[in-house]
Design an enzyme around this catalytic site. Structure first.
Site, mmCIF file in Angstrom:
data_model
loop_
_atom_site.group_PDB
_atom_site.id
_atom_site.type_symbol
_atom_site.label_atom_id
_atom_site.label_comp_id
_atom_site.label_asym_id
_atom_site.label_seq_id
_atom_site.Cartn_x
_atom_site.Cartn_y
_atom_site.Cartn_z
ATOM 1 N N LEU A 39 3.481 -5.763 0.743
ATOM 2 C CA LEU A 39 4.648 -5.620 -0.127
ATOM 3 C C LEU A 39 5.928 -5.495 0.682
ATOM 4 O O LEU A 39 6.065 -4.583 1.504
ATOM 5 C CB LEU A 39 4.489 -4.378 -1.007
ATOM 6 C CG LEU A 39 3.256 -4.371 -1.920
ATOM 7 C CD1 LEU A 39 2.800 -2.945 -2.185
ATOM 8 C CD2 LEU A 39 3.566 -5.088 -3.220
ATOM 9 N N ASP A 40 6.848 -6.407 0.454
ATOM 10 C CA ASP A 40 8.184 -6.242 1.013
ATOM 11 C C ASP A 40 8.827 -5.005 0.377
ATOM 12 O O ASP A 40 8.416 -4.580 -0.719
ATOM 13 C CB ASP A 40 8.999 -7.502 0.727
ATOM 14 C CG ASP A 40 10.423 -7.388 1.227
ATOM 15 O OD1 ASP A 40 10.605 -7.041 2.410
ATOM 16 O OD2 ASP A 40 11.359 -7.626 0.439
ATOM 17 N N LEU A 41 9.818 -4.443 1.031
ATOM 18 C CA LEU A 41 10.465 -3.226 0.522
ATOM 19 C C LEU A 41 11.786 -3.534 -0.174
ATOM 20 O O LEU A 41 11.913 -3.417 -1.393
ATOM 21 C CB LEU A 41 10.676 -2.232 1.665
ATOM 22 C CG LEU A 41 11.238 -0.859 1.286
ATOM 23 C CD1 LEU A 41 10.302 -0.121 0.344
ATOM 24 C CD2 LEU A 41 11.493 -0.026 2.550
#
Length: 226
Positions: A8-10
């Site tokens: 998951l990108d932030l």
């Protein structure tokens, strides 16, 4: 077979971090005496390594280190916490965990900032690890961050589907390209900071437009990979 792994990108995927990042970038331009870019350009700084964005937008290469130092002065003074988790994201993370997924944050933000941000906003309690870039972002790519996340789970690169499916979720083209290096598909989200069409052109396997639709989309893609 390992549990399905979701990277998951932030910024722009789990959190709306634009206010703190763009204000810190603007501070850096003012500190260098260079005209501050317009709001639309400032938003493009959210996601990619800051060391790439400054020279792309008017900062002479020889002054990039100076710009980064000025940016971090404002960012660590409070900008790093001037953000918010997107509505519905905690529910998505809980749903994916309940479905048996392993969840890892994989961000181009330096890990020394990413971890306390995830701690402050409750993300750390909902994922199985947080992986980011080194403080010298110029020595790292999104592919490098993903490599570290995969290695932490004992996964090989290119990913072997027989070991369990892996999916990246992100909002910018570098998420798509970084995942592709490892043979991983990327599911795009449109509520982040990509210009229209960027994710599709980069090769995202699909793009989700609403947060509540994210968990079902992730589960569907992971199931298709089994």
């Amino acid at each position: 077979m390992n549990a399905p792994l979701v990277l998951l990108d932030l910024d722009g995927t789990l959190m709306d971090s634009a206010p703190g990042i763009t204000s810190s970038v603007a501070h850096a331009y003012r500190a260098l005496g260079i005209p501050v870019p317009d709001d639309a350009t400032l938003r493009t700084f959210v996601g990619p390594p800051i060391t790439d964005s400054f020279p792309d937008h008017g900062v002479p290469p020889e002054r990039t280190a100076e710009a980064v130092a000025a940016y971090r002065e404002a960012f660590t003074a409070g900008g790093m916490f001037d953000n918010a988790v997107f509505d519905g994201v905690p529910d998505v993370l809980r749903a994916l965990r309940d479905a048996g997924c392993t969840l890892l944050v994989a961000t181009s933000k330096p890990e020394v900032y990413a971890k306390p941000i995830c701690d402050r906003f409750g993300i750390s309690d909902l994922v199985d690890g947080v992986h980011g870039a080194p403080l010298d972002e110029g020595t790292s790519t999104k592919a490098d961050v993903i490599a570290a996340a995969l290695a932490a789970q004992g996964r090989r690169s290119p990913v072997e589907p027989a070991e369990g499916p892996v999916l990246m979720v992100g909002d910018r083209e570098h998420d798509v390209h970084g995942a592709a290096v490892h043979g991983v598909d990327c599911l795009g989200v449109s509520w982040g900071y990509a210009p229209p069409g960027e994710l599709e052109r980069a090769g995202a396997v699909a793009v989700v437009d609403e947060v509540p639709a994210l968990a079902p989309a992730v589960r569907e893609l992971l199931s298709a990979a089994l």
